[in-house]
Design an enzyme around this catalytic site. Structure first.
Site, mmCIF file in Angstrom:
data_model
loop_
_atom_site.group_PDB
_atom_site.id
_atom_site.type_symbol
_atom_site.label_atom_id
_atom_site.label_comp_id
_atom_site.label_asym_id
_atom_site.label_seq_id
_atom_site.Cartn_x
_atom_site.Cartn_y
_atom_site.Cartn_z
ATOM 1 N N HIS A 70 0.831 -1.208 0.000
ATOM 2 C CA HIS A 70 0.000 0.000 0.000
ATOM 3 C C HIS A 70 0.864 1.257 0.000
ATOM 4 O O HIS A 70 0.528 2.263 -0.646
ATOM 5 C CB HIS A 70 -0.915 -0.023 1.225
ATOM 6 C CG HIS A 70 -1.757 1.199 1.381
ATOM 7 N ND1 HIS A 70 -1.633 2.053 2.447
ATOM 8 C CD2 HIS A 70 -2.736 1.719 0.590
ATOM 9 C CE1 HIS A 70 -2.495 3.047 2.320
ATOM 10 N NE2 HIS A 70 -3.167 2.874 1.214
ATOM 11 N N GLU A 73 1.857 1.992 -3.471
ATOM 12 C CA GLU A 73 0.745 2.579 -4.224
ATOM 13 C C GLU A 73 0.759 4.103 -4.107
ATOM 14 O O GLU A 73 0.522 4.818 -5.080
ATOM 15 C CB GLU A 73 -0.575 2.015 -3.708
ATOM 16 C CG GLU A 73 -1.802 2.623 -4.389
ATOM 17 C CD GLU A 73 -3.054 2.481 -3.558
ATOM 18 O OE1 GLU A 73 -3.827 3.458 -3.478
ATOM 19 O OE2 GLU A 73 -3.276 1.408 -2.976
ATOM 20 N N HIS A 74 1.050 4.599 -2.909
ATOM 21 C CA HIS A 74 1.139 6.051 -2.709
ATOM 22 C C HIS A 74 2.365 6.637 -3.404
ATOM 23 O O HIS A 74 2.288 7.651 -4.107
ATOM 24 C CB HIS A 74 1.220 6.359 -1.209
ATOM 25 C CG HIS A 74 -0.090 6.323 -0.496
ATOM 26 N ND1 HIS A 74 -0.637 7.438 0.098
ATOM 27 C CD2 HIS A 74 -0.977 5.320 -0.296
ATOM 28 C CE1 HIS A 74 -1.805 7.113 0.659
ATOM 29 N NE2 HIS A 74 -2.026 5.823 0.440
ATOM 30 N N GLU A 150 -4.443 8.354 6.849
ATOM 31 C CA GLU A 150 -5.439 7.524 6.174
ATOM 32 C C GLU A 150 -5.905 6.385 7.082
ATOM 33 O O GLU A 150 -7.111 6.120 7.192
ATOM 34 C CB GLU A 150 -4.845 6.954 4.882
ATOM 35 C CG GLU A 150 -5.807 6.085 4.092
ATOM 36 C CD GLU A 150 -5.182 5.472 2.850
ATOM 37 O OE1 GLU A 150 -5.916 4.781 2.108
ATOM 38 O OE2 GLU A 150 -3.981 5.679 2.615
#
Length: 438
Positions: A70, A73-74, A150
């Site tokens: 993840h 992904e950022h 987040e």
């Protein structure tokens, strides 16, 4: 060109096919480097969804890299050797602004929705991000804070917390039970060098699947993809083969648990789950039918019992999750904190009732019609078509036609559904409740 029911997706250098699926022209090629390209050309469509998919998700992280999938992904949107982060954003906005990414347990995707004329530009951008992301230490440090925010946002949502916790209870210590985005603890502990190792081990030609649906020319797209990947420095040997499809150890399902988590919220969330069938199981259509009858619409048993009869919740549904290693069958409801035990009891009771008494022919027919609608209606959206082809390539190893999906749904009968319910009801049961302290 031929039509098909089920098409195998072999992992061999140079493998290719061209088939028809209800008017769509489907093509697949294994390109140099082991890169796989799948396209669905749809007549009378003037745009395309294109995605660059990597065959590794949170399930595939090694110790010390939890949360890195993840995190990447950022970071892939934070700039490359040729583009700053602002230029990545400006270019995606210029093409329509529909560029995004998603991390799952089994794969990671970077995708965009573009006009046909912008396909070359989209491939340039996505290939640059995947092959040449900067991933520098300063961006890593800055984005860590963003990701922690987040995770904190999700932690404030009772439904998100319950949905994240349920796989941990059903799958136990298996990698599929880990949170997809990691935890605040693993994100804080992640080291820059560990993230770079994960990137180098996964972002490789043999792991990449490029998928496009809509206004797309397969051969032209193949040339674009190879040109841009080579520009990014990837070695694209003619004899290279795709990476094997990942499958970690089978799941050793633990005993069922009851977990209650405290959050300062007005509405509580309840999730219920049991071990279920794996992706390769021939009873997937039966499981979808069971899920539909239990919690797939306003006539479903959960909706009628929890909402209509007792007025305990506004939202309630059932859901299956199938992976190569095993599966989970779950139910969810958002309700008043005082009603959580009653709602969980109804969930348990409705599964038991189907296992004991079966379902009616009217329920079987309604479930089929809803499944058929989901299959056909999804097939009319190019984003869904892209997702279906990509997951078929990365996870299933075969592509199933729309007609075959409908045929399998039609073949399910009441005895099949009851038999599966008996099997699921006999397994360990877990319940997660998230709400205010009592």
């Amino acid at each position: 060109m031929s039509s098909f029911s089920v098409a195998s997706l072999p992992l061999e250098a140079g493998a290719q096919f061209t088939i028809s699926d209800d008017g769509a022209l489907l093509r697949r090629s294994v390109l140099p480097g082991g890169v796989r390209l799948l396209t669905s050309a749809l007549p009378h469509v003037h745009s395309a969804f294109i995605g660059f998919w990597v065959g590794a998700g949170s399930r595939d992280e090694a110790p010390g890299t939890y949360g890195s999938t993840h995190f990447l992904e950022h970071l892939l949107f934070k700039g490359t050797g040729r583009r700053t982060a602002l230029q990545v954003s400006e270019e995606s906005d210029y093409m329509g602004g529909a560029f995004n990414a998603a991390t799952g347990r089994q794969h990671t995707a970077y995708y965009g929705h573009v006009f046909e004329a912008d396909m070359g530009r989209a491939v340039d951008l996505l290939a640059d991000m995947v092959t040449s992301a900067r991933l520098d230490a300063q961006d890593f440090a800055t984005e860590r804070g963003v990701i922690l925010e987040e995770l904190a946002m999700y932690a404030d949502d009772a439904a998100d917390v319950a949905q994240e916790q349920l796989p941990q209870q059903v799958f136990g210590s298996h990698p599929l039970g880990r949170p997809v985005g990691g935890t605040a603890e693993t994100v804080r502990a992640l080291q820059h060098e560990a993230l770079l190792r994960h990137y180098r081990s996964v972002y490789r030609p043999e792991e990449l699947v490029v998928v496009a649906a809509g206004a797309v020319d397969h051969d032209r797209l193949a040339d674009m993809v190879l040109t841009e990947l080579a520009k990014g420095g990837w070695e694209l040997r003619d004899d290279a083969v795709p990476a094997p499809r990942r499958q970690v150890s089978d799941i050793d399902y633990p005993a069922g648990t009851t977990v209650s988590l405290t959050r300062d919220v007005e509405q509580a969330a309840v999730t219920f789950g049991v071990p279920a069938i794996a992706l390769q199981d021939s009873r997937l259509s039966t499981e979808f039918a069971l899920s539909t009858i239990l919690g797939g619409g306003t006539s479903s048993r959960l909706f009628q019992e929890i909402r209509e009869k007792h007025g305990l919740a506004y939202s309630t549904y059932a859901f299956p999750a199938a992976y190569r290693e095993g599966g989970l069958f779950g139910m969810f409801a958002a309700c008043a904190p005082a009603a959580t035990e009653e709602v969980a009891g109804i969930m348990n009771g409705e599964l038991d009732r189907i296992a004991r008494d079966g379902v009616s022919e009217a329920e079987v027919e309604s479930a089929f019609r809803r499944q058929r609608a989901d299959i056909v209606f999804d097939g009319e959206h190019i984003a869904s078509t892209m997702n279906r082809m990509a997951t078929s390539e990365l996870v299933r190893g075969e592509l199933i036609s729309q007609h075959e999906h409908v045929r399998r749904a039609r073949a399910v009968n009441a005895a099949d559904i009851q038999a599966l319910a008996v099997e699921l009801a006999a397994g360990p049961r877990s319940t997660v409740t998230v709400g205010p302290a009592k």
